[in-house]
Design a protein around this motif. Structure first.
Motif, PDB file in Angstrom:
ATOM      1  N   ASP A 173     -51.669  31.990 -60.159  1.00  6.14           N
ATOM      2  CA  ASP A 173     -51.599  30.527 -60.221  1.00  6.14           C
ATOM      3  C   ASP A 173     -50.195  30.046 -59.898  1.00  6.14           C
ATOM      4  O   ASP A 173     -49.199  30.728 -60.162  1.00  6.14           O
ATOM      5  CB  ASP A 173     -51.960  30.024 -61.626  1.00  6.14           C
ATOM      6  CG  ASP A 173     -53.439  30.121 -61.930  1.00  6.14           C
ATOM      7  OD1 ASP A 173     -54.230  30.308 -60.986  1.00  6.14           O
ATOM      8  OD2 ASP A 173     -53.799  30.026 -63.123  1.00  6.14           O
ATOM      9  N   THR A 174     -50.129  28.826 -59.357  1.00  2.00           N
ATOM     10  CA  THR A 174     -48.853  28.140 -59.178  1.00  2.00           C
ATOM     11  C   THR A 174     -48.817  26.977 -60.157  1.00  2.00           C
ATOM     12  O   THR A 174     -49.703  26.113 -60.135  1.00  2.00           O
ATOM     13  CB  THR A 174     -48.698  27.630 -57.744  1.00  2.00           C
ATOM     14  OG1 THR A 174     -48.718  28.740 -56.842  1.00  2.00           O
ATOM     15  CG2 THR A 174     -47.380  26.885 -57.569  1.00  2.00           C
ATOM     16  N   VAL A 175     -47.833  26.964 -61.051  1.00  6.88           N
ATOM     17  CA  VAL A 175     -47.739  25.949 -62.099  1.00  6.88           C
ATOM     18  C   VAL A 175     -46.466  25.145 -61.904  1.00  6.88           C
ATOM     19  O   VAL A 175     -45.433  25.680 -61.455  1.00  6.88           O
ATOM     20  CB  VAL A 175     -47.770  26.602 -63.506  1.00  6.88           C
ATOM     21  CG1 VAL A 175     -46.634  27.581 -63.689  1.00  6.88           C
ATOM     22  CG2 VAL A 175     -47.761  25.557 -64.601  1.00  6.88           C
ATOM     23  N   ALA A 176     -46.528  23.856 -62.199  1.00  7.27           N
ATOM     24  CA  ALA A 176     -45.351  22.983 -62.090  1.00  7.27           C
ATOM     25  C   ALA A 176     -45.561  21.778 -62.990  1.00  7.27           C
ATOM     26  O   ALA A 176     -46.669  21.485 -63.448  1.00  7.27           O
ATOM     27  CB  ALA A 176     -45.136  22.541 -60.644  1.00  7.27           C
ATOM     28  N   CYS A 177     -44.482  21.077 -63.246  1.00  8.26           N
ATOM     29  CA  CYS A 177     -44.546  19.845 -64.023  1.00  8.26           C
ATOM     30  C   CYS A 177     -43.322  18.989 -63.666  1.00  8.26           C
ATOM     31  O   CYS A 177     -42.205  19.479 -63.662  1.00  8.26           O
ATOM     32  CB  CYS A 177     -44.564  20.152 -65.510  1.00  8.26           C
ATOM     33  SG  CYS A 177     -44.921  18.740 -66.564  1.00  8.26           S
ATOM     34  N   GLY A 186     -46.899  12.422 -64.479  1.00 14.00           N
ATOM     35  CA  GLY A 186     -46.871  12.701 -65.910  1.00 14.00           C
ATOM     36  C   GLY A 186     -47.795  13.806 -66.357  1.00 14.00           C
ATOM     37  O   GLY A 186     -48.047  13.956 -67.554  1.00 14.00           O
ATOM     38  N   LYS A 187     -48.311  14.599 -65.413  1.00 13.11           N
ATOM     39  CA  LYS A 187     -49.259  15.650 -65.774  1.00 13.11           C
ATOM     40  C   LYS A 187     -48.813  17.012 -65.252  1.00 13.11           C
ATOM     41  O   LYS A 187     -48.195  17.131 -64.187  1.00 13.11           O
ATOM     42  CB  LYS A 187     -50.653  15.328 -65.218  1.00 13.11           C
ATOM     43  CG  LYS A 187     -51.327  14.137 -65.890  1.00 13.11           C
ATOM     44  CD  LYS A 187     -52.738  13.958 -65.392  1.00 13.11           C
ATOM     45  CE  LYS A 187     -53.425  12.773 -66.073  1.00 13.11           C
ATOM     46  NZ  LYS A 187     -53.598  12.982 -67.515  1.00 13.11           N
ATOM     47  N   LEU A 188     -49.154  18.033 -66.029  1.00 12.35           N
ATOM     48  CA  LEU A 188     -48.977  19.411 -65.606  1.00 12.35           C
ATOM     49  C   LEU A 188     -49.888  19.672 -64.413  1.00 12.35           C
ATOM     50  O   LEU A 188     -51.018  19.178 -64.363  1.00 12.35           O
ATOM     51  CB  LEU A 188     -49.350  20.344 -66.763  1.00 12.35           C
ATOM     52  CG  LEU A 188     -49.229  21.848 -66.537  1.00 12.35           C
ATOM     53  CD1 LEU A 188     -47.774  22.282 -66.676  1.00 12.35           C
ATOM     54  CD2 LEU A 188     -50.096  22.601 -67.558  1.00 12.35           C
ATOM     55  N   THR A 189     -49.413  20.428 -63.437  1.00 16.51           N
ATOM     56  CA  THR A 189     -50.275  20.802 -62.316  1.00 16.51           C
ATOM     57  C   THR A 189     -50.408  22.316 -62.245  1.00 16.51           C
ATOM     58  O   THR A 189     -49.445  23.056 -62.483  1.00 16.51           O
ATOM     59  CB  THR A 189     -49.730  20.286 -60.978  1.00 16.51           C
ATOM     60  OG1 THR A 189     -48.464  20.897 -60.706  1.00 16.51           O
ATOM     61  CG2 THR A 189     -49.590  18.773 -60.997  1.00 16.51           C
TER      62      THR A 189
END
Length: 247
Positions: A100-104, A108-111
């Protein structure tokens, strides 16, 4: 007639005694079986901090199902150990898995994998903006974990500069949290915001175990109470009455 009635009452009494004994035996099997099942499957923990508030708060007693780290899915709340984080049991939520690729943050939301995640479990009035996460691709076999209380949680975001960019090996997971049992908040809510990314974990057998314990206890109590109740009622039925006099 009185002899026939006596034999009938005696037969009913024997049948009732057998049924009450059967109820007690079945109740013991269900209760002890449920207790042993729960002891094998679940591990209790006391949570010392508010990093998972409001889902789990400081002092809460939780039941966590012993699972293999390979079975953990996005959205799960897990108990794990990580030597670089102090090697003591910690409770966090898995927000991304290997690949997974996660970012924030975006709006205003986590992706995760470019999809905005609706995190209904966050404290009321709080959004994911409190956590700044650069775009990270989670290595295979590892997990990215966050606390629900983003402002004070020492989670993956506190270890971004370390090897693995704050991720934890799946093998470090000891258990998956199913419920808060004290105070009795019950089963954790489903993390439905992650459904768009794949299947969620199924709840453990806690409800079945609880049902076995409750039914077993009721059968034991009901079967044990039959004898005294039947004796008292039978005694009343056999109370002699003075025949009516004629004339």
């Amino acid at each position: 007639m009185s002899g026939t009635t006596g034999r009938t009452d005696e037969g009913r009494g024997r049948l009732g005694s057998k049924l009450s004994g059967l109820a007690v035996a079945l109740g013991c099997v269900l209760f002890l079986g449920g207790f042993l099942w729960g002891a094998v499957v679940y591990q209790p923990y006391t949570v010392p901090t508010d990093s998972m508030s409001p889902t789990i708060t400081s002092g809460d007693r939780i039941l966590a199902q012993r699972v293999d780290g390979a079975d953990v899915q996005r959205g799960d709340v897990v108990v794990f150990r990580e030597e670089a984080w102090g090697n003591s049991p910690m409770v966090k939520r898995v927000v991304a898995v290997g690949g997974d690729t996660v970012a924030c943050c975006t709006d205003g939301k986590l992706t995760v994998n470019g999809k905005k995640i609706d995190e209904a479990y966050l404290p009321k009035g709080q959004d994911a903006e409190l956590t700044g996460i650069p775009e990270i691709t989670v290595p295979k076999g590892r997990l990215f974990l966050l606390g629900d209380e983003r402002s004070g949680s020492l989670d993956s975001t506190a270890h971004l500069a370390e090897a693995g960019q704050g991720t934890v090996p799946r093998g470090n997971v000891d258990a998956r949290v199913d419920a808060v049992v004290w105070p009795m908040d019950g089963m954790l809510a489903r993390p439905t915001g992650f459904e768009k990314l794949g299947a969620l974990s199924s709840p453990g057998p806690l409800r079945l175990i609880t049902a076995a314990l409750v039914v077993g206890m009721l059968l034991v109590l009901g079967g044990a109470a039959y004898g005294p109740v039947a004796k008292r009622l039978g005694g009343r039925d056999r109370t002699p009455t003075e025949p009516a006099r004629v004339g």
